[in-house]
Structure formats: C-alpha cells, structure tokens
Design an enzyme around this catalytic site. Sequence first.
Site, PDB file in Angstrom:
ATOM      1  N   GLN A   1      -4.621  -1.038   9.654  1.00 45.37           N
ATOM      2  CA  GLN A   1      -4.529  -2.373   9.061  1.00 45.37           C
ATOM      3  C   GLN A   1      -5.103  -3.427  10.005  1.00 45.37           C
ATOM      4  OE1 GLN A   1      -3.591  -2.953   5.923  1.00 45.37           O
ATOM      5  NE2 GLN A   1      -3.816  -5.171   6.089  1.00 45.37           N
TER       6      GLN A   1
ATOM      7  N   LYS B   1       0.839  -1.207   0.000  1.00 44.74           N
ATOM      8  CA  LYS B   1       0.000   0.000   0.000  1.00 44.74           C
ATOM      9  C   LYS B   1       0.875   1.257   0.000  1.00 44.74           C
ATOM     10  CE  LYS B   1      -3.879  -2.280   2.264  1.00 44.74           C
ATOM     11  NZ  LYS B   1      -4.713  -2.478   3.461  1.00 44.74           N
TER      12      LYS B   1
ATOM     13  N   ASP C   1     -10.978   3.281   3.969  1.00 45.65           N
ATOM     14  CA  ASP C   1     -11.250   1.834   3.913  1.00 45.65           C
ATOM     15  C   ASP C   1     -12.746   1.559   3.770  1.00 45.65           C
ATOM     16  OD1 ASP C   1      -9.190  -0.054   3.865  1.00 45.65           O
ATOM     17  OD2 ASP C   1      -8.666   0.318   5.963  1.00 45.65           O
TER      18      ASP C   1
HETATM   19  N1  GUN Z   1      -6.890  -6.412   6.246  1.00 45.42           N
HETATM   20  C1  GUN Z   1      -7.235  -7.170   5.183  1.00 45.42           C
HETATM   21  N2  GUN Z   1      -7.792  -6.405   4.220  1.00 45.42           N
HETATM   22  C2  GUN Z   1      -7.789  -5.136   4.684  1.00 45.42           C
HETATM   23  C3  GUN Z   1      -8.222  -3.906   4.136  1.00 45.42           C
HETATM   24  O1  GUN Z   1      -8.753  -3.810   3.018  1.00 45.42           O
HETATM   25  N3  GUN Z   1      -8.024  -2.811   4.915  1.00 45.42           N
HETATM   26  C4  GUN Z   1      -7.464  -2.892   6.151  1.00 45.42           C
HETATM   27  N4  GUN Z   1      -7.333  -1.763   6.851  1.00 45.42           N
HETATM   28  N5  GUN Z   1      -7.053  -4.027   6.691  1.00 45.42           N
HETATM   29  C5  GUN Z   1      -7.209  -5.137   5.945  1.00 45.42           C
END
Ligand code: GUN
Length: 282
Positions: free
Chosen positions: A97, A53, A120
């Site tokens: 996350q 990311k 998100d």
């Molecule tokens: N953990 C697995 N997928 C995601 C996501 O799309 N966003 C976040 N913040 N954590 C995750």
Amino acid sequence: MSAHILDGKALAASLRKQVAGECQELRAGGIEPGLAVVLVGDDPASQIYVKHKERAAHECGVSALDYRRGADISQEELLQLVHTLNADAKVHGILVQLPLPAHLDATQILDAIDPAKDVDGFHPDNIGRLAQGRPRFVAATPMGCMSLLATTGQSLAGKHAVVVGRSNIVGKPMALLLTNANATVTLCHSRTEGLAQHIARADIVVAAVGKVDAVLASWLKPGAIVIDVGMNRNAEGKLCGDVQYEEMLEHASAITPVPGGVGPMTIASLMQNVVKAARAAG
Ligand code: GUN
C-alpha cells in the site's frame, strides 16, 4: 441533456460476484487465491483502503494475508519481506500500500515485486507491457475506469480522450489504455497550458488530479463522458471528486459520481487481477 450516472458501486458488486465464482472454481481445483497485503505505518487513509481491500478479498473468496509493519521498518527489512512473498507459493498477488513512509524508497520496493505477482500493475515490466499493447497486470484504478467506460456501450475508437493527471498509478496507465482502445489521447498535467481548451475538445474526460473543481462544467463539450477519479473534501467537508459534478449533469452524456463511481471499481479490478494471477500460477 441529463447525464447517465455511471454506477460504480453496482458494477463493482457484479464484478466481485463474478470473481467469487471464479475463486470457487479455482478452490475446487485445489488453488486458493492468495493476496499479500503489506501496510507500513499508520496512515489513516491507507488503513481504510486496506480494510476495504481485505473485506472485498474475503467476500470474493481470496485469502488476504495481512503484513503490517511499523513506520520504522528499514528499506532492507521491507525488501526482505517482498523477497519472501515472491518465493511463497501461497501468495499469488502482492500489494504494497502506498504511500510508504518518506525514509523508504518506494520505487526500489515496487521494482522488487515479482512482475507475475504484481497485481497493482506498478512494476516497470507491467507498465512496459501495457505500453506495447500486450498487458499482463493493469493498475486497478484505470482498469476500473475502462470497465465503467465499457458500460456506456460507446466505442472509444477515434474519440478524443483527455486525461488530466500524469501519475504512474492512474494518469499514465489510463492514457495507455485509452490509446490501446484506439482513442486519440491528450495527457494534461499541472504544467499544461490552456487546460480549458483541451477539455473543450474532449469526448471523454478522465480527471485524476486530486483537487476540488480541477475541471469546470463550463469547459465541457456537450455530450462528453466524464470519469472522475478524484477523492477530495470540499470547503464544507463533503466528499467530492475533481470535477463540478452537479453542474456537469446538464452537459455530460454520462458521468461517475463521487463517492460510488471509480472508488469501488478500483477494488473490484484488483480482485480480478488476483484471480488472474492465481490462474496463471496454477
Ligand atoms: N495508494 C493509493 N492507491 C493505491 C493503489 O491502487 N495501490 C496501492 N498499492 N497503493 C495505493
């Protein structure tokens, strides 16, 4: 029939390029899009996701502001960090996350994020807006799935879509997005009886289970479109999705590979959300 392969890697690269152009415009106008990335603990998979990311952010011209905290952080300390980021004008998007360590209440943390910075799309305010058909931020994985579906050129109106998996991150928002696109949606999950019969009636299958061979090729209606959100390792240790990919190539009209399908789209969609947040704030 030989399925068209929905190339998420290529589509994601083109979306990131588009986002980079938008970031350049924003920067020229004095707005520096900023994404706060909060990573708690040392979960190896989360570390890899966050690295990808942050790399994509850098490539797009988004400033990734890294907030790493030890697994022993308290609920109050993490809440305080979220409040600080909510109040920070340099931060347009906040990403915590998941999963968080077990002693932390993830729901309370996610609820504390300013919905206008919730790139998100996990905040109840944003899920509620999506449910009402007036979305602001949509969770990145289902958003990426919709972008992939759009490349088939097929209208979703009146089509029967079967989503397998009811997580808040993928399955539920995916079902809402498909409903908003006028598909007729069946949401299946671990307690569903007769999954094979549901799949057999699907024009579109979205598998988000997290299990090898959760959806078998023999169940598929010929010509169905298959979107595979799964990311698993099979008995040989090879990366694979939730569906029988090789066997489905003969039956499906279009299918996403794993890797190179939904995965890269999640990150590109997140970047789209960050730019949207920066624009709205500016
Ligand atoms: N953990 C697995 N997928 C995601 C996501 O799309 N966003 C976040 N913040 N954590 C995750």
